[in-house]
Design a protein around this motif. Structure first.
Motif, PDB file in Angstrom:
ATOM      1  N   ILE A  23       0.864  -1.011  -0.019  1.00  0.00           N
ATOM      2  CA  ILE A  23      -0.299   0.152  -0.018  1.00  0.00           C
ATOM      3  C   ILE A  23       0.846   1.390   0.031  1.00  0.00           C
ATOM      4  CG2 ILE A  23      -1.720   1.305   1.113  1.00  0.00           C
ATOM      5  CD1 ILE A  23      -2.834  -1.214   2.319  1.00  0.00           C
ATOM      6  N   PRO A  24       1.049   2.090  -1.087  1.00  0.00           N
ATOM      7  CA  PRO A  24       1.993   3.171  -0.953  1.00  0.00           C
ATOM      8  C   PRO A  24       1.584   4.251  -0.029  1.00  0.00           C
ATOM      9  CG  PRO A  24       0.555   2.848  -3.202  1.00  0.00           C
ATOM     10  CD  PRO A  24      -0.015   2.102  -2.038  1.00  0.00           C
ATOM     11  N   SER A  25       2.780   4.663   0.446  1.00  0.00           N
ATOM     12  CA  SER A  25       2.725   5.523   1.623  1.00  0.00           C
ATOM     13  C   SER A  25       1.865   6.824   1.435  1.00  0.00           C
ATOM     14  CB  SER A  25       4.289   5.947   2.011  1.00  0.00           C
ATOM     15  OG  SER A  25       4.780   6.660   0.875  1.00  0.00           O
ATOM     16  N   LEU A  26       1.663   7.452   0.111  1.00  0.00           N
ATOM     17  CA  LEU A  26       0.907   8.532   0.148  1.00  0.00           C
ATOM     18  C   LEU A  26      -0.670   8.216   0.242  1.00  0.00           C
ATOM     19  CD1 LEU A  26       2.231  10.326  -3.001  1.00  0.00           C
ATOM     20  CD2 LEU A  26       1.953  11.282  -0.638  1.00  0.00           C
ATOM     21  N   GLY A  58       8.416  16.179   8.432  1.00  0.00           N
ATOM     22  CA  GLY A  58       8.374  14.630   8.046  1.00  0.00           C
ATOM     23  C   GLY A  58       7.128  14.199   7.709  1.00  0.00           C
ATOM     24  N   ASN A  59       6.675  13.084   7.681  1.00  0.00           N
ATOM     25  CA  ASN A  59       5.161  12.532   7.366  1.00  0.00           C
ATOM     26  C   ASN A  59       4.350  12.849   8.483  1.00  0.00           C
ATOM     27  OD1 ASN A  59       6.458  11.546   5.018  1.00  0.00           O
ATOM     28  ND2 ASN A  59       6.388   9.617   5.977  1.00  0.00           N
ATOM     29  N   ASN A  60       4.542  13.222   9.806  1.00  0.00           N
ATOM     30  CA  ASN A  60       3.735  13.762  10.572  1.00  0.00           C
ATOM     31  C   ASN A  60       3.266  15.101   9.866  1.00  0.00           C
ATOM     32  OD1 ASN A  60       2.968  15.064  13.631  1.00  0.00           O
ATOM     33  ND2 ASN A  60       2.310  13.045  13.412  1.00  0.00           N
ATOM     34  N   GLY A  61       3.993  15.944   9.393  1.00  0.00           N
ATOM     35  CA  GLY A  61       3.757  17.020   8.964  1.00  0.00           C
ATOM     36  C   GLY A  61       3.070  16.894   7.496  1.00  0.00           C
ATOM     37  N   GLY A  62       3.086  15.840   6.924  1.00  0.00           N
ATOM     38  CA  GLY A  62       2.681  15.379   5.489  1.00  0.00           C
ATOM     39  C   GLY A  62       1.085  15.123   5.840  1.00  0.00           C
ATOM     40  N   ASP A  63       0.805  14.311   7.056  1.00  0.00           N
ATOM     41  CA  ASP A  63      -0.607  14.228   7.584  1.00  0.00           C
ATOM     42  C   ASP A  63      -1.161  15.379   7.579  1.00  0.00           C
ATOM     43  OD1 ASP A  63      -0.028  11.381   9.537  1.00  0.00           O
ATOM     44  OD2 ASP A  63       0.016  11.269   7.314  1.00  0.00           O
ATOM     45  N   GLU A  91       9.715  12.991   1.157  1.00  0.00           N
ATOM     46  CA  GLU A  91       9.259  13.208  -0.003  1.00  0.00           C
ATOM     47  C   GLU A  91       7.885  13.107  -0.066  1.00  0.00           C
ATOM     48  OE1 GLU A  91      10.635   9.489  -2.083  1.00  0.00           O
ATOM     49  OE2 GLU A  91       9.142   9.510  -3.613  1.00  0.00           O
ATOM     50  N   ASP A  92       7.177  12.678   0.994  1.00  0.00           N
ATOM     51  CA  ASP A  92       5.560  12.613   0.894  1.00  0.00           C
ATOM     52  C   ASP A  92       5.156  13.872   1.479  1.00  0.00           C
ATOM     53  OD1 ASP A  92       4.782   8.922   1.885  1.00  0.00           O
ATOM     54  OD2 ASP A  92       5.327  10.029  -0.163  1.00  0.00           O
TER      55      ASP A  92
END
Ligand SMILES: NC(=O)C1=CN([C@@H]2O[C@H](COP(=O)(O)OP(=O)(O)OC[C@H]3O[C@@H](n4cnc5c(N)ncnc54)[C@H](O)[C@@H]3O)[C@@H](O)[C@H]2O)[C@H](O)CC1
Ligand SMILES: [K+]
Length: 214
Positions: A23-26, A58-63, A91-92
């Motif tokens: 399942i892609p991270s995005l 990071g990805n917390n920021g991405g969310d 990246e995300d």
């Protein structure tokens, strides 16, 4: 009731779901943000009249960027404050910031006044917290805690050690937290509840076995 997991288990499950299951991270990020968005709009304790979204690199920021976009595209008054070095963004995160900029979502300086907001979303860091919080991040967390706005935290209140439930230097004191997939073991410690507030657990398709344990 689902069991609680450690931060390391959380990161391992993210990795397994992305790299082994496929399942892609995005996709996981979009599912996480949808869950957080629904937790927020259905939470009578949050006043979404004017929302500020604090975005880490990071990805917390991405969310958090996806939450900001969902609020914006549903006509809520929302602004984004980017914190940290954009050159170190994941990246995300970069992909989601590009989407937010397509919509021209207002961006404000994280050093600006927080007094005009009714809700603050904490997307500074989550399971990637790696050390004592200090400097700019500490100042921003302390400023958010001092503001009149209620704070809704993403995954883990920033600065809280997800395994011990204790702050590392300082931590966001959230009115509510949307944690991803499973509660973190630190959240079972009563002393963490000053920081987590009301906890929502969002199912995004990440399971310890191959099926939901609900
Ligand atoms: N696909 C997935 O993995 C999903 C993850 N989810 C969300 O992602 C975060 C974990 O993201 P990650 O990029 O690994 O780390 P963080 O965003 O928590 O932190 C990133 C950033 O912060 C820096 N940092 C760490 N400690 C400090 C500190 N004390 N001071 C300053 N900066 C610090 C670190 O260097 C990183 O650059 C997880 O919590 C979820 O929110 C999705 O929800 C699901 C998919
Ligand atoms: K957070």
């Amino acid at each position: 009731m689902r069991p609680a997991i450690t931060v390391a288990e959380s990161r391992d499950l993210d990795k397994k779901t992305i790299e082994e299951i496929g399942i892609p991270s995005l996709v996981l990020m979009e599912r996480a943000a949808l869950g957080i968005y629904h937790d927020m709009i259905n939470n009578p304790d949050l006043d979404l009249t004017k929302t500020l979204v604090l975005v880490g690199s990071g990805n917390n920021g991405g969310d958090a960027l996806v939450v900001a976009r969902l609020l914006y595209t549903h006509d809520y008054d929302v602004s984004i404050a980017l914190v940290g070095d954009p050159d170190h963004a994941s990246e995300d995160h970069v992909a989601q910031l590009k989407v937010c900029r397509y919509y021209d979502i207002p961006e404000v300086d994280a050093n600006s006044d927080f007094s005009g907001y009714t809700t603050i979303v904490d997307g500074l860091f989550g399971s990637g917290l790696a050390r004592e919080v200090e400097g700019e991040y500490k100042d921003i967390i302390d400023k958010a805690n001092a503001a009149k706005a209620s704070i809704h935290a993403i995954d883990i209140p920033s600065g809280l050690n997800g395994d011990t439930g204790k702050p590392l230097g300082t931590a966001i004191k959230a009115a509510s937290t949307s944690t991803i997939a499973y509660e973190k073991v630190g959240m079972t410690e009563p002393e963490s509840w000053d920081y987590t507030g009301k906890i929502f657990v969002d199912d995004i398709g990440i399971y310890r076995g191959n099926k939901s344990e609900n």
